[in-house]
Write an enzyme that holds these catalytic residues in place. Structure first.
Site, PDB file in Angstrom:
ATOM      1  N   LYS A   2       0.840  -1.204   0.000  1.00  0.00           N
ATOM      2  CA  LYS A   2       0.000   0.000   0.000  1.00  0.00           C
ATOM      3  C   LYS A   2       0.872   1.251   0.000  1.00  0.00           C
ATOM      4  O   LYS A   2       0.611   2.212  -0.734  1.00  0.00           O
ATOM      5  CB  LYS A   2      -0.950  -0.024   1.216  1.00  0.00           C
ATOM      6  CG  LYS A   2      -2.078  -1.035   1.042  1.00  0.00           C
ATOM      7  CD  LYS A   2      -2.888  -1.312   2.301  1.00  0.00           C
ATOM      8  CE  LYS A   2      -3.876  -2.457   2.009  1.00  0.00           C
ATOM      9  NZ  LYS A   2      -4.719  -2.834   3.148  1.00  0.00           N
ATOM     10  N   GLN A  46      -4.869  -1.535   9.315  1.00  0.00           N
ATOM     11  CA  GLN A  46      -4.796  -2.876   8.728  1.00  0.00           C
ATOM     12  C   GLN A  46      -5.400  -3.914   9.682  1.00  0.00           C
ATOM     13  O   GLN A  46      -5.056  -3.968  10.855  1.00  0.00           O
ATOM     14  CB  GLN A  46      -3.318  -3.212   8.409  1.00  0.00           C
ATOM     15  CG  GLN A  46      -3.125  -4.497   7.647  1.00  0.00           C
ATOM     16  CD  GLN A  46      -3.693  -4.478   6.227  1.00  0.00           C
ATOM     17  OE1 GLN A  46      -3.788  -3.426   5.590  1.00  0.00           O
ATOM     18  NE2 GLN A  46      -4.095  -5.618   5.733  1.00  0.00           N
ATOM     19  N   ASP A  68     -11.272   2.639   3.529  1.00  0.00           N
ATOM     20  CA  ASP A  68     -11.663   1.225   3.432  1.00  0.00           C
ATOM     21  C   ASP A  68     -13.178   1.099   3.235  1.00  0.00           C
ATOM     22  O   ASP A  68     -13.670   0.029   2.873  1.00  0.00           O
ATOM     23  CB  ASP A  68     -11.314   0.489   4.734  1.00  0.00           C
ATOM     24  CG  ASP A  68      -9.950  -0.173   4.708  1.00  0.00           C
ATOM     25  OD1 ASP A  68      -9.584  -0.699   3.645  1.00  0.00           O
ATOM     26  OD2 ASP A  68      -9.284  -0.185   5.760  1.00  0.00           O
TER      27      ASP A  68
END
Ligand code: GUN
Length: 280
Positions: free
Chosen positions: A52, A96, A119
């Site tokens: 990422k 995460q 997200d």
């Protein structure tokens, strides 16, 4: 034999579009910024976070990594999120998952400012997706839709079957297919006649998390098969939820693992971060 949908290529195209848009924003004095939080030392999470960060650099975003020790308390993590929520140069915040067991994932997801929730896990964003009026789409399902579009596959009116009902993939995946006028069935561990339901699918999305779960007898001739799984087979080799070698000869289109849906997740994260930068 199926046409293999090349996720690496489609993802590179999406990232290039984001890079060009980032240049345009730069001319207006805007540089998108993504904060990535990783708690503990899960090796898979470390790989995802590194990828990422690398993608951010490539498209011209600022990326900040917050690597916290496994023993971080809930209060410490929430305090960091609070700080990032008010940090003006940060447009997106990604924590995460999975988190170490003593931390409350739900509370963490709730704490992220919905306008920075790249997200699309916050209930406010989940609700917006449900009514089809959203800023962010969840990265993996959005990536699957992008792959379907890239192959020129029509979704409207098709029988679509999603195997898996997670909040991150299965449920939003079904919603995105529904938005494009598919007839959608969600299958899960309690589904009866799983094989028959899957074998009636024009478009089959596997998001179960079990290596080679989808076998050839579960796939209709000419079906489109999208594989969200990332697993290890009995020899430790990376594989999806679909038995690729057995299913590919029957399908019309299929995504490989690796190189299918996986690269799309990060590309769509870049798209969401770009969008977040235009909202702030
Ligand atoms: N863990 C596995 N997939 C994801 C994802 O898309 N976002 C976050 N934050 N964690 C994950």
């Amino acid at each position: 034999m199926a046409t293999i949908i090349n996720g690496k290529e489609v993802a590179a195209k999406v990232r290039e579009e984001v890079r060009q848009e980032c240049v345009r924003l730069g001319e207006m004095g805007i540089t998108p910024g993504l904060a990535v939080i990783i708690v503990g030392d899960d090796p898979a999470s470390r790989v995802y976070v590194n990828n990422k960060k690398k993608a951010c650099e490539e498209v011209g975003f600022i990326s900040e990594e917050y690597a916290l020790p496994a023993e971080t308390t809930q209060e410490e993590l929430l305090a960091l999120i609070d700080r990032l929520n008010s940090k003006p140069d940060i447009d997106g915040i990604l924590c995460q998952l999975p988190l170490p067991k003593h931390l409350d994932e739900k509370a963490v997801i709730h704490a992220i400012d919905p306008s920075k929730d790249v997200d699309a896990f916050h209930p406010s964003n989940v609700g917006k997706i449900m009514i089809g009026d959203y800023d962010f789409l969840p990265c993996t399902p959005a990536g699957v839709m992008e792959l379907i579009h890239s192959a020129g596959i029509e979704v409207s009116g098709k029988n679509c079957v999603v195997i898996g009902r997670s909040n991150i993939v299965g449920k939003p995946m079904a919603m995105l297919l529904l938005h494009e006028n598919a007839t959608v069935t969600i299958c899960h561990s309690r589904t009866r006649n799983l094989k028959e339901i899957c074998a009636a699918a024009d478009i089959l999305v596997a998001a179960v998390g079990k290596p080679k779960f989808v076998t050839a007898d579960m796939v209709k001739d000419g079906a489109v098969v999208l594989d969200v799984g990332i697993n290890r087979d009995e020899n430790g080799k990376l594989c999806g939820d679909v038995d690729f070698d057995a299913v590919a000869p029957k399908a019309s289109f299929i995504t490989p693992v690796p190189g299918g849906v996986g690269p799309m997740t990060i590309a769509m994260l870049m798209k969401n971060t770009l969008k977040a930068a235009t909202l702030h």
